[in-house]
Design an enzyme around this catalytic site. Structure first.
Site, PDB file in Angstrom:
ATOM      1  N   LEU A  58       0.818  -1.435   0.327  1.00 59.40           N
ATOM      2  CA  LEU A  58      -0.065  -0.419   0.274  1.00 59.40           C
ATOM      3  C   LEU A  58       0.732   0.873   0.195  1.00 59.40           C
ATOM      4  O   LEU A  58       0.636   2.607  -0.616  1.00 59.40           O
ATOM      5  CB  LEU A  58      -0.797   0.238   1.215  1.00 59.40           C
ATOM      6  CG  LEU A  58      -1.962  -1.451   1.215  1.00 59.40           C
ATOM      7  CD1 LEU A  58      -2.914  -0.752   2.454  1.00 59.40           C
ATOM      8  CD2 LEU A  58      -2.869  -1.032  -0.235  1.00 59.40           C
ATOM      9  N   LEU A  61       1.644   1.431  -3.624  1.00 58.09           N
ATOM     10  CA  LEU A  61       0.378   2.731  -4.262  1.00 58.09           C
ATOM     11  C   LEU A  61       0.206   4.382  -4.302  1.00 58.09           C
ATOM     12  O   LEU A  61       0.356   4.589  -4.775  1.00 58.09           O
ATOM     13  CB  LEU A  61      -0.538   1.462  -4.007  1.00 58.09           C
ATOM     14  CG  LEU A  61      -2.268   2.240  -4.250  1.00 58.09           C
ATOM     15  CD1 LEU A  61      -2.509   2.145  -5.999  1.00 58.09           C
ATOM     16  CD2 LEU A  61      -2.926   1.462  -3.622  1.00 58.09           C
ATOM     17  N   GLU A  62      -0.093   4.433  -2.521  1.00 67.89           N
ATOM     18  CA  GLU A  62       0.164   5.608  -1.755  1.00 67.89           C
ATOM     19  C   GLU A  62       1.499   6.753  -2.627  1.00 67.89           C
ATOM     20  O   GLU A  62       1.210   7.645  -1.997  1.00 67.89           O
ATOM     21  CB  GLU A  62      -0.214   5.840  -0.550  1.00 67.89           C
ATOM     22  CG  GLU A  62      -1.391   4.887  -0.598  1.00 67.89           C
ATOM     23  CD  GLU A  62      -3.161   6.024  -0.740  1.00 67.89           C
ATOM     24  OE1 GLU A  62      -2.894   6.559  -1.033  1.00 67.89           O
ATOM     25  OE2 GLU A  62      -4.340   4.855  -0.916  1.00 67.89           O
ATOM     26  N   GLU A  63       1.931   6.203  -2.730  1.00 67.62           N
ATOM     27  CA  GLU A  63       3.414   6.876  -3.389  1.00 67.62           C
ATOM     28  C   GLU A  63       4.099   7.178  -2.095  1.00 67.62           C
ATOM     29  O   GLU A  63       4.873   8.292  -1.734  1.00 67.62           O
ATOM     30  CB  GLU A  63       3.170   8.028  -3.940  1.00 67.62           C
ATOM     31  CG  GLU A  63       2.649   7.511  -5.516  1.00 67.62           C
ATOM     32  CD  GLU A  63       2.398   8.177  -6.591  1.00 67.62           C
ATOM     33  OE1 GLU A  63       3.227   9.230  -7.058  1.00 67.62           O
ATOM     34  OE2 GLU A  63       1.806   8.381  -7.384  1.00 67.62           O
ATOM     35  N   TYR A  68       2.315  11.007  -0.554  1.00 67.63           N
ATOM     36  CA  TYR A  68       1.864  10.644   0.818  1.00 67.63           C
ATOM     37  C   TYR A  68       2.490  10.201   2.158  1.00 67.63           C
ATOM     38  O   TYR A  68       3.595   9.717   1.075  1.00 67.63           O
ATOM     39  CB  TYR A  68       0.520   9.785   0.737  1.00 67.63           C
ATOM     40  CG  TYR A  68      -0.382   9.946   0.484  1.00 67.63           C
ATOM     41  CD1 TYR A  68      -1.847  10.770   1.074  1.00 67.63           C
ATOM     42  CD2 TYR A  68      -1.084   9.723  -0.831  1.00 67.63           C
ATOM     43  CE1 TYR A  68      -3.361  10.675   0.430  1.00 67.63           C
ATOM     44  CE2 TYR A  68      -2.025  10.057  -1.850  1.00 67.63           C
ATOM     45  CZ  TYR A  68      -2.368  10.727  -1.039  1.00 67.63           C
ATOM     46  OH  TYR A  68      -4.435  10.946  -2.273  1.00 67.63           O
TER      47      TYR A  68
END
Length: 94
Positions: A58, A61-63, A68
Site C-alpha cells: 500500500l 500504491l500511495e507513493e 503521501y
C-alpha cells in the site's frame, strides 16, 4: 474503502469496522482520489487489520514518501491506526 477503486488490494485483510477521526482533519478532492490533510473536520473511513507485507504494498500504491506519508492517527473511537496523509506543500490546511 469497500466499493472503491483500490479495495481489491486489501485482499484477505480483516475488516474491523467503520471509524472516524476527531475533527482535526479534512479531505481534499484531488480529482481521481482524496487527500487527507490537517483541518477542522471529521474524516470517516474503514479500519482493517493488515500484514506488514500488505502495508508495504500500500505504501507503494500511495507513493510514500513522495505523495503521501503514513502516520499514526488517533481515531474518535479511541484506537490508533495508520493513515495516509497528503503532503503537497502547496495545500493550505486552514
Amino acid at each position: 474503502m469497500r466499493g472503491l477503486q483500490y479495495h481489491d488490494m486489501l485482499g484477505g485483510a480483516r475488516f474491523l469496522g467503520r471509524v472516524s477521526t476527531p475533527p482535526c482533519w479534512r479531505l481534499l478532492d484531488l480529482g481521481a482520489y482524496p487527500g487527507m490533510v490537517s483541518g477542522h473536520s471529521v474524516v470517516q473511513g474503514e479500519l482493517y487489520a493488515l500484514s506488514s507485507k500488505l502495508l508495504a504494498r500500500l505504501d507503494v500504491l500511495e507513493e510514500v514518501p513522495e505523495l503521501y506519508r503514513r502516520v499514526y492517527v488517533e481515531l474518535a473511537e479511541g484506537q490508533v491506526a495508520h493513515a495516509y496523509v497528503f503532503q503537497n506543500k502547496l495545500v493550505c490546511a486552514d
